[in-house]
Write an enzyme that holds these catalytic residues in place. Structure first.
Site, PDB file in Angstrom:
ATOM      1  N   GLN A 240     -10.502  -4.002   1.106  1.00  0.00           N
ATOM      2  CA  GLN A 240      -9.868  -2.857   1.766  1.00  0.00           C
ATOM      3  C   GLN A 240      -9.885  -2.965   3.287  1.00  0.00           C
ATOM      4  OE1 GLN A 240      -7.643  -0.769  -0.063  1.00  0.00           O
ATOM      5  NE2 GLN A 240      -9.483  -0.488  -1.293  1.00  0.00           N
TER       6      GLN A 240
ATOM      7  N   ASN B 238      -7.467  -2.834  -3.361  1.00  0.00           N
ATOM      8  CA  ASN B 238      -6.438  -3.289  -2.436  1.00  0.00           C
ATOM      9  C   ASN B 238      -5.620  -4.390  -3.110  1.00  0.00           C
ATOM     10  OD1 ASN B 238      -4.798  -3.227  -0.287  1.00  0.00           O
ATOM     11  ND2 ASN B 238      -6.130  -4.298   1.131  1.00  0.00           N
TER      12      ASN B 238
ATOM     13  N   ARG C  48     -12.793   6.923  -0.438  1.00  0.00           N
ATOM     14  CA  ARG C  48     -12.326   5.699   0.201  1.00  0.00           C
ATOM     15  C   ARG C  48     -13.522   4.876   0.673  1.00  0.00           C
ATOM     16  NH1 ARG C  48      -7.828   2.467   0.621  1.00  0.00           N
ATOM     17  NH2 ARG C  48      -7.126   2.142   2.753  1.00  0.00           N
TER      18      ARG C  48
ATOM     19  N   THR D 178      -8.152   1.754  -6.024  1.00  0.00           N
ATOM     20  CA  THR D 178      -7.712   0.394  -5.739  1.00  0.00           C
ATOM     21  C   THR D 178      -8.846  -0.500  -5.257  1.00  0.00           C
ATOM     22  OG1 THR D 178      -6.053  -0.897  -4.551  1.00  0.00           O
ATOM     23  CG2 THR D 178      -7.113   0.837  -3.298  1.00  0.00           C
TER      24      THR D 178
ATOM     25  N   THR E 167      -3.256  -1.633  -6.783  1.00  0.00           N
ATOM     26  CA  THR E 167      -3.753  -0.286  -6.917  1.00  0.00           C
ATOM     27  C   THR E 167      -3.367   0.253  -8.267  1.00  0.00           C
ATOM     28  OG1 THR E 167      -3.454  -0.131  -4.569  1.00  0.00           O
ATOM     29  CG2 THR E 167      -3.538   1.967  -5.758  1.00  0.00           C
TER      30      THR E 167
ATOM     31  N   ASP F 211      -6.748  -2.927   5.335  1.00  0.00           N
ATOM     32  CA  ASP F 211      -5.959  -1.719   5.585  1.00  0.00           C
ATOM     33  C   ASP F 211      -6.199  -1.168   6.992  1.00  0.00           C
ATOM     34  OD1 ASP F 211      -4.570  -1.691   3.249  1.00  0.00           O
ATOM     35  OD2 ASP F 211      -5.652  -0.036   2.319  1.00  0.00           O
TER      36      ASP F 211
ATOM     37  N   GLY G  66       1.289   0.118  -4.671  1.00  0.00           N
ATOM     38  CA  GLY G  66       2.333  -0.562  -3.922  1.00  0.00           C
ATOM     39  C   GLY G  66       2.152  -0.487  -2.411  1.00  0.00           C
ATOM     40  N   GLY G  67       0.912  -0.242  -1.954  1.00  0.00           N
ATOM     41  CA  GLY G  67       0.705  -0.173  -0.505  1.00  0.00           C
ATOM     42  C   GLY G  67       1.603   0.911   0.084  1.00  0.00           C
TER      43      GLY G  67
END
Ligand code: DON
Length: 538
Positions: free
Chosen positions: A387, A368, A65, A366, A348, A390, A441-442
């Site tokens: 990102q 994002n 991440r 992703t 993503t 998020d 899809g978050g």
């Protein structure tokens, strides 16, 4: 079997499997090929998560991440009057330090069998020789035309000011050069030296004169430095196990919320001896209630474990889940406000690879949003993520996915922003891989992945049926039950309304999955009919 959102990337993975590579070799090849052939989400300027399950019983979870740059701070996206700007979503300030190259190379070094240049060869070929633009790519560039146009990607993706034409050959020379460097020198070629310098230089471009350090992000100026890049490290974690009706789900622990929230949802549902019949109001009610309860915890209790205390033992406990299940009324929706009080104290892509030995790799990665922040690194040819959105950019206020998150996920330098990515491998009673599933899809990733697992285990669907079955979504706040248009009949909608649900449709494509499942004579790969892609095997 390789299942991805890009037929060209699936072909790249297949090429590596056929050449004797294992699932990890092929997954890394796919990761780099997606960065070329599926630039809306495939990336080297973003990050992701990987679940690995080897045929010998070992498993691993890789967290690559993005992290907040060193100069990031809690209120960095607020303007001088305290209002939230859009700078965490579009532009240079929206990016976390990318983890993709560090992650993919770390996975290959630990579990792969082939050299980096070999698994990257298909990606380099796709970038240097180019490929024919299909309608999915042409359409996605068109959709993001305005943000791409503002930055250096315009020259590549909008040649002559017009969006990439379907049927034209698309060559990405700068990206090919960046990939060649990485193939030669490994991750340091990205995190130090010329590529790192190009990223840091891009951060400074067009920043108004005289903007103070603390005002940079709210003015859209980038803050990633060469030092941030040099310091980036992926983290190996234990895959998070959840048992469900005799099966075992291996999924992503924090910094993603995916594994805990999928796990908490199915633990709540396991407290029912059987689920109501699929498609009934009772079914959607219990499933939505499980999601609502699990998301209430997710949104307030989860964050980067290197920074905040995450009550993993509590949230993954069967006892706790049973207690929550008792709070679900038989025939009535409980408003989220009540649920939360009672408890107190868009892009993503996913890919799955399974090899002949039964090793499985499930990866979600992703930028994002589609094409991330819109910023393409001039001279290096790739898009940067957005990102940072998020994070809870303002704790207690909704982000672009409507998620209302708390202090646990506030911005801090070096911190990973909470994710919903849920790459999951499901093992059967003998510990053999049954299913590898994940998606985009978050927050819908969590609810959609869970529903496919329920469809396979409880509803006894084939993978093809599970992947096309109608889905619902509830994320605690907003307190709305979302459903796919045409997927729930009017009588059922009426019953759900009578139970007290606020109902809203899900948009055309608010999330989609890729998956591979073991079947009697091998493996079946399925791409969600809600998106493009290809599952290829031999
Ligand atoms: O990590 C997350 O949860 C989000 N950044 C995922 C974004 C996403 O799935 C967008 N795709 N539609």
């Amino acid at each position: 079997m390789v299942a991805t959102n890009s037929p060209l990337a699936s072909t790249a993975g297949l090429e590596i499997l056929r050449a004797g590579g294992n699932a990890v070799d092929a997954a890394v090849a796919v990761g780099f090929a997606m960065a070329v052939a599926y630039p809306e989400a495939g990336n080297i300027g973003g990050g992701g998560y990987m679940i690995i399950r080897l045929a010998d019983g070992r498993s691993a979870a890789l967290d690559y991440r993005e992290v907040a740059p060193g100069a990031a701070f809690r209120d960095m996206y607020l303007d001088s009057t305290g209002n939230l700007t859009k700078m965490g979503i579009v532009g240079r300030a929206a990016s976390g330090v990318p983890g993709a190259v560090a992650g993919l190379t770390a996975a290959l070094a630990k579990y792969g069998t082939m050299p980096l240049d070999k698994v990257m060869a298909p990606a380099i070929r796709l970038a240097s020789e180019g490929f024919i633009v299909d309608s999915a790519l042409a359409q996605s560039v068109l959709e993001k035309d305005t943000s791409i146009r503002r930055f250096a990607g315009a020259e590549i993706f909008l040649p002559g000011g017009k969006s990439l034409a379907r049927g034209s050959r698309f060559v990405q020379s700068d990206l090919a050069e960046t990939l060649r460097r990485i193939a030669r020198e490994g991750a340091p070629a990205f995190y130090r030296g010329p590529v790192a310098e190009l990223i840091a230089a891009e951060m400074q471009r067009d920043c108004p004169q005289g903007v103070g350090e603390r005002q940079r992000a709210s003015h859209g100026c980038g803050i990633i430095t060469t030092r941030d890049l040099a310091e980036y490290r992926p983290v190996w974690r234990e895959a998070l196990p959840t048992t469900y009706r005799g099966y075992t789900l291996l999924s992503m622990p924090p910094s993603s919320s995916g594994g805990i929230t999928v796990g908490e949802s199915v633990n709540i549902l396991e407290a029912y001896p059987t689920l109501p019949r699929f498609g009934t109001a009772e079914y959607f009610h219990v499933v939505a209630s499980a999601f609502q309860l699990a998301f209430t915890d997710r949104n307030s209790k989860l964050g980067d474990p290197a920074f905040v205390n995450v009550p993993i033992a509590q949230l993954t406990s069967k006892d706790y889940a049973r207690r929550l299940q008792h709070t679900i009324a038989l025939d009535r929706h409980t408003p989220t406000a009540q649920v939360a009080n009672a408890r107190e104290g868009s892009e993503t892509t996913n890919y799955a690879v399974v090899d002949a030995q039964g090793n499985a790799v499930e990866t979600t990665t992703t930028l994002n949003s589609l094409y991330g922040s819109g910023v393409l690194i001039r001279g290096a040819g790739f898009f940067m993520n957005n990102q940072m959105d998020d994070f809870a950019t303002v704790p207690g206020k909704a982000n672009q996915f409507g998620l209302v998150q708390g202090e646990q996920n506030a911005i801090a330098p070096g911190k990973r922003m909470l994710s919903a990515m849920s790459p999951t491998v499901v093992l059967d009673q003998r510990g053999k891989v049954l299913l590898a599933v994940g998606g985009r899809g978050g927050p819908r990733i969590i609810t959609f992945v869970t529903q496919v697992i329920l469809d396979v285990i409880d509803n006894r669907m084939t993978l093809a049926d599970a992947m096309s079955a109608p889905r619902i979504h509830h994320q605690s706040l907003p307190d709305t039950l979302r459903y796919e248009q045409g997927g729930v009949d009017d009588a059922t909608l009426g019953r759900l309304k009578a139970m007290g649900y606020a109902l809203k449709t899900l948009g055309r494509v608010e999330g989609s999955l890729t998956a591979i499942m073991r079947v009697p004579r091998g493996y079946e790969g399925i791409i969600d009919p809600r998106s493009a892609g290809a599952a290829l095997g031999y």
